[in-house]
Write a protein that holds these residues in place. Structure first.
Motif, PDB file in Angstrom:
ATOM      1  N   LEU A   1     104.385  19.252  40.459  1.00 54.30           N
ATOM      2  CA  LEU A   1     104.353  20.304  39.445  1.00 54.30           C
ATOM      3  C   LEU A   1     103.159  20.130  38.514  1.00 54.30           C
ATOM      4  O   LEU A   1     102.468  21.106  38.175  1.00 54.30           O
ATOM      5  N   LEU A   2     102.867  18.904  38.126  1.00 56.58           N
ATOM      6  CA  LEU A   2     101.708  18.657  37.266  1.00 56.58           C
ATOM      7  C   LEU A   2     100.408  19.030  37.970  1.00 56.58           C
ATOM      8  O   LEU A   2      99.493  19.589  37.348  1.00 56.58           O
TER       9      LEU A   2
ATOM     10  N   LEU B   1     116.677  30.514  36.757  1.00 52.59           N
ATOM     11  CA  LEU B   1     117.755  30.302  37.737  1.00 52.59           C
ATOM     12  C   LEU B   1     117.331  29.370  38.873  1.00 52.59           C
ATOM     13  O   LEU B   1     117.927  29.392  39.950  1.00 52.59           O
ATOM     14  N   ASP B   2     116.345  28.526  38.633  1.00 50.58           N
ATOM     15  CA  ASP B   2     115.832  27.681  39.708  1.00 50.58           C
ATOM     16  C   ASP B   2     116.791  26.566  40.111  1.00 50.58           C
ATOM     17  O   ASP B   2     116.533  25.834  41.069  1.00 50.58           O
ATOM     18  N   TYR B   3     117.908  26.430  39.414  1.00 51.44           N
ATOM     19  CA  TYR B   3     118.922  25.427  39.736  1.00 51.44           C
ATOM     20  C   TYR B   3     120.025  25.987  40.639  1.00 51.44           C
ATOM     21  O   TYR B   3     120.974  25.280  40.971  1.00 51.44           O
ATOM     22  N   GLN B   4     119.926  27.235  41.044  1.00 56.76           N
ATOM     23  CA  GLN B   4     121.029  27.904  41.729  1.00 56.76           C
ATOM     24  C   GLN B   4     120.991  27.806  43.254  1.00 56.76           C
ATOM     25  O   GLN B   4     121.678  28.515  43.924  1.00 56.76           O
TER      26      GLN B   4
ATOM     27  N   ALA C   1     111.524  32.122  47.079  1.00 55.96           N
ATOM     28  CA  ALA C   1     110.894  33.440  47.205  1.00 55.96           C
ATOM     29  C   ALA C   1     111.742  34.517  46.526  1.00 55.96           C
ATOM     30  O   ALA C   1     111.208  35.441  45.893  1.00 55.96           O
ATOM     31  N   GLU C   2     113.051  34.395  46.645  1.00 55.12           N
ATOM     32  CA  GLU C   2     113.956  35.361  46.000  1.00 55.12           C
ATOM     33  C   GLU C   2     113.859  35.265  44.479  1.00 55.12           C
ATOM     34  O   GLU C   2     113.809  36.285  43.781  1.00 55.12           O
TER      35      GLU C   2
ATOM     36  N   ASP D   1     111.990  20.891  44.034  1.00 54.84           N
ATOM     37  CA  ASP D   1     110.694  21.537  44.274  1.00 54.84           C
ATOM     38  C   ASP D   1     110.748  23.045  44.074  1.00 54.84           C
ATOM     39  O   ASP D   1     109.762  23.735  44.302  1.00 54.84           O
ATOM     40  N   CYS D   2     111.892  23.565  43.601  1.00 54.48           N
ATOM     41  CA  CYS D   2     112.040  25.013  43.477  1.00 54.48           C
ATOM     42  C   CYS D   2     111.071  25.600  42.451  1.00 54.48           C
ATOM     43  O   CYS D   2     110.421  26.613  42.705  1.00 54.48           O
ATOM     44  N   ALA D   3     110.962  24.958  41.275  1.00 49.32           N
ATOM     45  CA  ALA D   3     110.073  25.492  40.238  1.00 49.32           C
ATOM     46  C   ALA D   3     108.636  25.543  40.730  1.00 49.32           C
ATOM     47  O   ALA D   3     107.924  26.531  40.494  1.00 49.32           O
TER      48      ALA D   3
END
Length: 213
Positions: free
Chosen positions: A46-47, A153-156, A161-162, A185-187
């Motif tokens: 992410l960084l 909502l990246d924890y869901q 892509a959605e 790795d979603c974020a």
């Protein structure tokens, strides 16, 4: 139009010096915030992504993970991002008494100060669990609690892509504080799609303003 949860509406009525829900509403400004790190795999990726796009953010870190990965905290600070307090153990605050909650905050405060020498850090409670006794304790101490105005909502456990498409359909407004997490790795997947477009639109990604000492 998005409708905010009632908790956010109520917290938004409080003075920003006590609870920060929005950042400064400058044209094009967004405030990315990441909870639950640092993570040895996901935080570096992410960084790297933020650095490629000249973006700054706020990282609300868990004390136990600070102790496990101090070099990552040093890198967060060195690259111009802000540190925030996300408790020591990420326990459910509604199951803790006020003294135990404050112990979680104070223990992590001491860890954070070793990295950035800041006199104060904003605190974001695990899962956004804010109680009236905690708010009153913060008010007495002149402490600042940080919330958010836009939940990615990246924890869901939904496809990145959605979630990115949702952010494109319903983009955050100027000054919004965007809630994300750096323990998966979603974020990074979402932002890899959005940061180039936001840059082309003239969006600027900032860390939250520093808390008062």
């Amino acid at each position: 139009m998005r409708i905010r949860p009632t908790r956010q509406q109520l917290l938004g009525l409080l003075p920003a010096r006590l609870v920060l829900v929005h950042g400064p509403r400058e044209p094009g400004a967004l405030y990315l915030s990441f909870d639950d790190g640092p993570h040895p795999l996901h935080t570096p990726r992410l960084l790297d992504l933020l650095a490629r796009h000249g973006a700054r953010a706020s990282f609300f870190l868990v004390g136990q993970r600070i102790e496990q990965h101090p070099a990552l905290v040093e890198r967060i600070v060195a690259e111009g991002h802000a540190l925030g307090n996300h408790s020591y153990s990420h326990r459910q605050f509604h199951r803790l008494g006020l003294r135990a909650q404050l112990d979680e905050v104070e223990r992590t405060d001491r860890l954070l100060q070793d990295f950035d020498r800041a006199g104060a850090h904003r605190f974001r409670p695990p899962r956004g669990d804010v109680s009236l006794p905690l708010l009153l304790a913060f008010a007495r101490r002149g402490r600042s609690l940080a919330y958010w105005s836009y939940d990615s909502l990246d924890y869901q456990q939904r496809p990145a892509a959605e979630l990115a498409a949702r952010l494109q359909r319903q983009p955050p407004a100027d000054g919004e504080v965007v809630l994300m997490h750096d323990d998966s790795d979603c974020a990074a997947q979402i932002l890899a799609r959005l940061l180039p477009a936001w840059r082309d639109e003239g969006r600027r990604l900032h860390a939250l303003p520093a808390a008062r000492a």
